[in-house]
Scaffold this motif. Structure first.
Motif, PDB file in Angstrom:
ATOM      1  N   ASN A  23     113.478 119.617  20.671  1.00  0.00           N
ATOM      2  CA  ASN A  23     114.513 118.785  21.346  1.00  0.00           C
ATOM      3  C   ASN A  23     115.779 119.697  21.405  1.00  0.00           C
ATOM      4  O   ASN A  23     116.877 119.063  21.798  1.00  0.00           O
ATOM      5  CB  ASN A  23     114.622 117.510  20.241  1.00  0.00           C
ATOM      6  N   LYS A  28     114.685 123.541  26.799  1.00  0.00           N
ATOM      7  CA  LYS A  28     114.837 122.488  27.848  1.00  0.00           C
ATOM      8  C   LYS A  28     114.183 122.780  28.940  1.00  0.00           C
ATOM      9  O   LYS A  28     113.729 122.044  29.863  1.00  0.00           O
ATOM     10  CB  LYS A  28     116.205 122.344  28.233  1.00  0.00           C
ATOM     11  N   THR A  52     121.277 114.634  15.597  1.00  0.00           N
ATOM     12  CA  THR A  52     122.113 113.812  15.996  1.00  0.00           C
ATOM     13  C   THR A  52     121.499 112.616  16.791  1.00  0.00           C
ATOM     14  O   THR A  52     120.407 112.632  16.752  1.00  0.00           O
ATOM     15  CB  THR A  52     123.149 114.586  17.114  1.00  0.00           C
ATOM     16  N   LEU A  53     122.511 111.546  16.998  1.00  0.00           N
ATOM     17  CA  LEU A  53     121.593 110.467  17.879  1.00  0.00           C
ATOM     18  C   LEU A  53     121.036 110.913  19.156  1.00  0.00           C
ATOM     19  O   LEU A  53     119.969 110.486  19.465  1.00  0.00           O
ATOM     20  CB  LEU A  53     122.793 109.421  18.149  1.00  0.00           C
ATOM     21  N   ALA A  54     121.741 111.983  19.892  1.00  0.00           N
ATOM     22  CA  ALA A  54     121.183 112.515  21.138  1.00  0.00           C
ATOM     23  C   ALA A  54     119.764 113.179  20.897  1.00  0.00           C
ATOM     24  O   ALA A  54     119.039 113.131  21.717  1.00  0.00           O
ATOM     25  CB  ALA A  54     122.257 113.105  21.803  1.00  0.00           C
ATOM     26  N   SER A  55     119.863 114.251  19.939  1.00  0.00           N
ATOM     27  CA  SER A  55     118.669 114.879  19.579  1.00  0.00           C
ATOM     28  C   SER A  55     117.521 113.941  19.097  1.00  0.00           C
ATOM     29  O   SER A  55     116.411 114.339  19.185  1.00  0.00           O
ATOM     30  CB  SER A  55     118.946 116.200  18.808  1.00  0.00           C
ATOM     31  N   ALA A  57     116.976 110.783  19.859  1.00  0.00           N
ATOM     32  CA  ALA A  57     116.695 110.129  21.147  1.00  0.00           C
ATOM     33  C   ALA A  57     115.649 111.039  21.805  1.00  0.00           C
ATOM     34  O   ALA A  57     114.500 110.504  22.279  1.00  0.00           O
ATOM     35  CB  ALA A  57     117.761 109.781  22.051  1.00  0.00           C
ATOM     36  N   LEU A  58     115.860 112.136  22.062  1.00  0.00           N
ATOM     37  CA  LEU A  58     115.023 113.300  22.643  1.00  0.00           C
ATOM     38  C   LEU A  58     113.956 113.599  22.171  1.00  0.00           C
ATOM     39  O   LEU A  58     112.639 113.459  22.343  1.00  0.00           O
ATOM     40  CB  LEU A  58     115.847 114.589  23.058  1.00  0.00           C
ATOM     41  N   ASP A  87     124.817 102.402  14.163  1.00  0.00           N
ATOM     42  CA  ASP A  87     123.751 103.520  14.063  1.00  0.00           C
ATOM     43  C   ASP A  87     122.562 103.268  13.252  1.00  0.00           C
ATOM     44  O   ASP A  87     121.620 103.983  13.552  1.00  0.00           O
ATOM     45  CB  ASP A  87     124.795 104.533  13.569  1.00  0.00           C
ATOM     46  N   GLN A  90     120.046 101.539  15.592  1.00  0.00           N
ATOM     47  CA  GLN A  90     119.806 102.462  16.429  1.00  0.00           C
ATOM     48  C   GLN A  90     118.434 103.346  15.696  1.00  0.00           C
ATOM     49  O   GLN A  90     117.231 103.347  16.564  1.00  0.00           O
ATOM     50  CB  GLN A  90     120.767 103.288  17.141  1.00  0.00           C
TER      51      GLN A  90
END
Ligand code: NI
Length: 270
Positions: A23, A28, A52-55, A57-58, A87, A90
């Protein structure tokens, strides 16, 4: 070190890269090819950890897309922020998704963080995510860099009933023994193969094979002979070879038992 060659007709060795980061932005453009190279090398399963939240999610998305690809979700200490109930919700929601098996990576990093207030923030969200893992009945994957005392103290107090692994272990013999007493696993990566590694090989010799996990932490810290290159899950085989050499056992036995360990901790299903 002699490299064992898998002969035709011999049982195929399978490895798990229990801690990696496809991730990460460095992958990428070629996640698919990287997963394929891993499979070719016998690394049939890998676990992408979130920072992180973004990583996270990925990581969840990749786990849904690729067979043999699992995910951990969590906030890394270097990315610490004041988490809210939202959080937590999530992270909890993601753990319902396909092949999401852990809360991680979480922990403490005092190497990069010198500010006492921010260290306290790291501690708070570490404990918070341990609590979340307990509620969700999930294991945790812990990052500890130059925070051995506080990490162990928090685990002893807050994680009694939460299984886990000390990823990229860099502590002392004593710390390793304390973790084993807690029923924990010790994760080893590229640094085990480095020429200047002295203490870590001794610790690995001492830790029962049944308590070791192999990992890459890709894209960083590629093992010898790939040191300096972008690390990737296929290279976990070099870590396994080093474990086998240190313990004086076959690569096949190392592959079998470390895969069993990964199944035990993370409940890998396929
Ligand atoms: Ni990591």
């Amino acid at each position: 070190m002699d490299i064992e060659i898998v002969k035709p007709g011999s049982p195929v060795m399978e490895f798990v890269d229990t801690h990696t980061h496809l991730n990460d932005a460095k992958f990428k453009d070629d996640v698919k090819e990287t997963v394929e190279r891993a499979r070719q090398a016998g690394v049939t399963r890998l676990i992408n950890m979130g920072d992180t939240l973004a990583s996270s999610a990925l990581a969840v998305k990749l786990a849904a897309e690729y067979e043999g690809v699992y995910a951990g979700v969590g906030i890394h200490p270097e990315e610490a922020f004041d988490m809210t109930g939202r959080d937590d919700d999530q992270l909890a929601a993601w753990t319902e998704e396909k092949r999401v098996v852990a809360i991680g990576e979480i922990g403490l990093d005092y190497y990069w963080e010198k500010d006492p207030d921010k260290r306290r923030l790291q501690q708070r969200i570490f404990v918070r995510q341990i609590d979340l893992a307990r509620q969700l009945h999930l294991p945790i994957c812990v990052h500890d860099r130059e925070a051995h005392g506080d990490t162990l103290a928090i685990l002893k107090k807050e994680a009694k009933d939460v299984p886990g692994v000390m990823h990229c272990f860099s502590g002392s013999y004593e710390m390793a023994r304390e973790l084993l007493k807690l029923g924990w696993f010790i994760g080893v990566d590229g640094p085990l193969t480095f020429k200047n590694a002295v203490k870590l090989p001794e610790i690995v010799k001492d830790v029962p094979l049944e308590r070791l996990l192999i990992e890459t932490d890709a894209p960083y810290m590629a093992p010898v002979p790939m040191r300096g290159k972008r690390n990737e899950p296929a290279f976990v085989t070099y870590v396994a070879q080093k474990v086998a050499a240190i313990k004086g056992i076959s690569l096949a036995e190392t592959a079998r038992q470390t895969t069993e360990n990964a199944r035990e901790l993370y409940g890998l299903t396929d």
